[in-house]
Enzyme design. Structure first.
Site, PDB file in Angstrom:
ATOM      1  N   CYS A 114       0.666  -1.185  -0.047  1.00  0.00           N
ATOM      2  CA  CYS A 114      -0.090  -0.048  -0.107  1.00  0.00           C
ATOM      3  C   CYS A 114       0.759   1.332   0.015  1.00  0.00           C
ATOM      4  O   CYS A 114       0.172   2.245  -0.270  1.00  0.00           O
ATOM      5  CB  CYS A 114      -0.957  -0.057   1.211  1.00  0.00           C
ATOM      6  SG  CYS A 114      -2.135  -1.384   1.234  1.00  0.00           S
ATOM      7  N   HIS A 251      -3.285   7.366   1.390  1.00  0.00           N
ATOM      8  CA  HIS A 251      -3.740   6.255   1.214  1.00  0.00           C
ATOM      9  C   HIS A 251      -5.048   5.947   1.771  1.00  0.00           C
ATOM     10  O   HIS A 251      -5.186   6.421   3.117  1.00  0.00           O
ATOM     11  CB  HIS A 251      -2.673   5.171   1.769  1.00  0.00           C
ATOM     12  CG  HIS A 251      -2.920   3.922   1.421  1.00  0.00           C
ATOM     13  ND1 HIS A 251      -3.582   3.352   0.358  1.00  0.00           N
ATOM     14  CD2 HIS A 251      -3.174   2.685   2.341  1.00  0.00           C
ATOM     15  CE1 HIS A 251      -3.802   2.022   0.744  1.00  0.00           C
ATOM     16  NE2 HIS A 251      -3.537   1.578   1.946  1.00  0.00           N
ATOM     17  N   ASN A 281     -10.193   0.110  -0.361  1.00  0.00           N
ATOM     18  CA  ASN A 281      -8.565   0.144  -0.291  1.00  0.00           C
ATOM     19  C   ASN A 281      -7.765  -0.444  -1.576  1.00  0.00           C
ATOM     20  O   ASN A 281      -7.999  -1.708  -1.958  1.00  0.00           O
ATOM     21  CB  ASN A 281      -8.016  -0.437   0.819  1.00  0.00           C
ATOM     22  CG  ASN A 281      -6.395  -0.485   1.113  1.00  0.00           C
ATOM     23  OD1 ASN A 281      -5.809  -0.177   0.089  1.00  0.00           O
ATOM     24  ND2 ASN A 281      -5.875  -0.941   2.165  1.00  0.00           N
TER      25      ASN A 281
END
Ligand code: ACO
Length: 324
Positions: A114, A251, A281
């Site tokens: 990520c 993020h 996500n």
């Protein structure tokens, strides 16, 4: 004068198919209410059968190049951040390179889960600052739907597929914090936390692709602490304060983490670009997807200061300050 990486254009792509929380709740012991309250997620986009990470990346790349009035032939390098490559090798970036008709320069993947987009930005920025490349296309692209255990409600509700891209170009300039471009990137990792967030397969270990496994509560706790430190380092390195930040482009792992970072920066939540409700996500794709959305709708304006931050498996984490 100094060489700085300037943002020329951005773009993104989301697969057509949308899976809502309500649809998930028909197959799994979960609810729209639980997912929304704990994460902020309402839906996610999923790649179609046969649609690969490089397909998503290419669409984001084409949109970005078109907006800059350039083609693949104008690029010196492509850096793709992904944890879900088309193949173990070669790099997904080389597939994008070929599809763009780019026959010079080089293309590589960066693997920081990520945090991948912040890592890829840093790699690209250092190629540019060292004079090794003039124009670098940075892409975050993922098909996390392929590595989810769709029977594990603690993880499969959290992720989605997508891609985003940002084109950087070397420009000579005074290099003040008021000048356009990437002011800094700060990267961190701590491999001791491998088992809190990982995929339980891989070519060397199991000869399988594997599924994502996560101790969510622990990851959450580390994320809040690590991201706060990464933000502090970014501001201190540029002698800037939270008052100087126009937009937080984080993020998108959990809206509660984003809220904590906005609070830390004394920014109202409206000054954080939040896409998690619609995208979930998307790992390395989440920052460029959010960036592109806010550039497209006119929230982000030239000259404004953006703070990017991310944390992911490894653990890896990092921050970047970008004057648009
Ligand atoms: N639906 C319903 N109930 C659920 C679900 C679900 N989908 N998932 C878990 N539960 C249950 C649990 O079983 C638990 O039940 P119990 O109390 O009876 O044991 C309860 O809900 C609470 O579970 P927790 O895991 O404690 O919930 P928490 O509030 O910690 O939220 C979450 C979980 C959303 C995963 C959160 O911890 C989080 O966002 N963590 C951070 C994720 C992150 O930042 N990831 C980083 C990047 S990812 C990457 O790099 C790939």
């Amino acid at each position: 004068m100094t060489i700085r990486s300037i943002a020329l254009a951005c773009g993104s792509y989301l697969p057509d198919h949308i899976l809502t929380n309500a649809e998930l709740a028909k197959k799994l012991n979960t609810s729209d209410d639980w997912i929304r309250k704990r994460t902020g997620i309402a839906q996610r986009h999923l790649a179609a059968d046969g649609e690969t990470t490089s397909d998503l990346a290419l669409k984001a790349a084409n949109q970005t190049l078109e907006r800059a009035g350039l083609t693949g032939k104008d690029l010196d390098a492509i850096v793709v951040a992904t944890a879900t490559p088309d193949h173990t090798f070669p790099a997904t970036a080389t597939k994008v390179q070929a599809a763009l008709g780019m026959t010079k320069g080089f293309a590589l993947d960066v693997q920081a889960v990520c945090s991948g987009f912040v890592y890829a930005l840093s790699v690209a920025d250092n190629f540019i600052k060292s004079g090794q490349a003039k124009r670098v296309l940075v892409i975050g692209a993922e098909t996390f739907s392929r590595i989810l255990d769709w029977e594990d409600r603690t993880t499969c509700v959290l992720f989605g597929d997508g891609a985003g891209a940002l084109l950087l170009e070397a420009q000579d300039q005074p290099g003040q914090s008021s000048d356009r471009g990437l002011l800094s990137t700060h990267l961190f990792s701590d491999g001791r936390h491998h088992d809190l967030l990982y995929v339980d397969g891989g070519p060397s270990k199991t000869q399988t692709v594997g599924h994502l496994r996560m101790e969510g509560k622990e990851v959450f706790r580390h994320a809040v602490k690590n991201l706060a430190n990464a933000i502090d380092e970014a501001l201190a390195a540029n002698a800037l304060s939270d008052q100087d930040v126009d937009w937080l482009v984080p993020h998108q792992a959990n809206v509660r983490i984003v809220e904590a970072m906005a609070k830390k920066l004394n920014l109202p939540i409206e000054k954080a670009i939040v896409t998690i409700e619609r995208h979930a996500n998307t790992s390395a794709a989440s920052i460029p997807l959010a960036l592109n959305e806010a550039v497209e709708d006119g929230r982000i304006q030239p000259g404004q200061l953006l703070l990017l931050e991310a944390m992911g498996g490894g653990f890896t984490w990092g921050s970047a300050l970008l004057r648009w």
